[in-house]
Design a protein around this motif. Structure first.
Motif, PDB file in Angstrom:
ATOM      1  N   UNK A  39      44.241 -36.074   2.240  1.00 56.00           N
ATOM      2  CA  UNK A  39      45.613 -35.806   1.836  1.00 56.00           C
ATOM      3  C   UNK A  39      46.535 -36.864   2.427  1.00 56.00           C
ATOM      4  N   UNK A  40      47.431 -37.388   1.626  1.00 54.53           N
ATOM      5  CA  UNK A  40      48.484 -38.271   2.111  1.00 54.53           C
ATOM      6  C   UNK A  40      49.650 -37.383   2.527  1.00 54.53           C
ATOM      7  N   UNK A  41      50.213 -37.648   3.692  1.00 52.17           N
ATOM      8  CA  UNK A  41      51.314 -36.856   4.222  1.00 52.17           C
ATOM      9  C   UNK A  41      52.583 -37.701   4.163  1.00 52.17           C
ATOM     10  N   UNK A  42      53.641 -37.125   3.598  1.00 50.91           N
ATOM     11  CA  UNK A  42      54.923 -37.811   3.452  1.00 50.91           C
ATOM     12  C   UNK A  42      56.034 -36.975   4.076  1.00 50.91           C
ATOM     13  N   UNK A  43      57.069 -37.644   4.558  1.00 45.90           N
ATOM     14  CA  UNK A  43      58.255 -36.955   5.057  1.00 45.90           C
ATOM     15  C   UNK A  43      59.006 -36.371   3.868  1.00 45.90           C
ATOM     16  N   UNK A  44      59.384 -35.096   3.962  1.00 45.46           N
ATOM     17  CA  UNK A  44      60.135 -34.500   2.852  1.00 45.46           C
ATOM     18  C   UNK A  44      61.597 -34.928   2.885  1.00 45.46           C
ATOM     19  N   UNK A  45      62.079 -35.441   4.003  1.00 48.75           N
ATOM     20  CA  UNK A  45      63.472 -35.876   4.065  1.00 48.75           C
ATOM     21  C   UNK A  45      63.652 -37.327   3.644  1.00 48.75           C
ATOM     22  N   UNK A  47      60.842 -39.289   2.264  1.00 46.58           N
ATOM     23  CA  UNK A  47      59.859 -39.670   1.261  1.00 46.58           C
ATOM     24  C   UNK A  47      58.886 -40.731   1.745  1.00 46.58           C
ATOM     25  N   UNK A  48      59.004 -41.144   3.004  1.00 47.91           N
ATOM     26  CA  UNK A  48      58.140 -42.188   3.540  1.00 47.91           C
ATOM     27  C   UNK A  48      56.759 -41.647   3.892  1.00 47.91           C
ATOM     28  N   UNK A  49      55.763 -42.481   3.677  1.00 44.94           N
ATOM     29  CA  UNK A  49      54.391 -42.154   4.023  1.00 44.94           C
ATOM     30  C   UNK A  49      54.266 -42.047   5.531  1.00 44.94           C
ATOM     31  N   UNK A  50      53.579 -40.976   6.013  1.00 45.21           N
ATOM     32  CA  UNK A  50      53.372 -40.779   7.451  1.00 45.21           C
ATOM     33  C   UNK A  50      51.930 -41.073   7.833  1.00 45.21           C
ATOM     34  N   UNK A  51      50.983 -40.464   7.117  1.00 42.53           N
ATOM     35  CA  UNK A  51      49.574 -40.615   7.495  1.00 42.53           C
ATOM     36  C   UNK A  51      48.676 -40.080   6.400  1.00 42.53           C
ATOM     37  N   UNK A  52      47.389 -40.337   6.544  1.00 42.90           N
ATOM     38  CA  UNK A  52      46.357 -39.733   5.709  1.00 42.90           C
ATOM     39  C   UNK A  52      45.493 -38.868   6.612  1.00 42.90           C
ATOM     40  N   UNK A  53      45.169 -37.672   6.153  1.00 35.86           N
ATOM     41  CA  UNK A  53      44.301 -36.784   6.916  1.00 35.86           C
ATOM     42  C   UNK A  53      43.161 -36.315   6.034  1.00 35.86           C
ATOM     43  N   UNK A  54      41.988 -36.180   6.601  1.00 34.14           N
ATOM     44  CA  UNK A  54      40.825 -35.697   5.865  1.00 34.14           C
ATOM     45  C   UNK A  54      40.673 -34.196   5.938  1.00 34.14           C
TER      46      UNK A  54
END
Length: 71
Positions: A39-45, A47-54
């Motif tokens: 899963x790609x994780x993005x800031x909801x405020x 919209x910037x990419x934060x990290x990828x988690x398995x």
């Protein structure tokens, strides 16, 4: 900006829950119906990419103390 990551899942996550884990971190977890490599994780405020988690969880650490954060 170009970002390479896992393929987009065919369905969205369900039951997203965030729990404070101290004064400067939040642990998020969610359910998912389907198959995904991660899963790609993005800031909801921002919209910037934060990290990828398995996994179906993500620890958002290093936040300013006692500030809100959401993904």
């Amino acid at each position: 900006m170009v970002h390479a990551g896992p393929p987009l899942p065919s369905t969205s996550v369900i039951n997203l829950v965030g729990v404070a884990a101290g004064i400067s971190s939040v642990t998020y977890s969610w359910g998912f119906n389907g198959a995904a490599d991660g899963f790609n994780v993005y800031s909801s405020t921002t919209g910037l990419f934060i990290a990828t988690t398995g996994a179906n969880s993500f620890a958002f650490t290093g936040l300013d103390p006692n500030r809100s954060a959401s993904i």
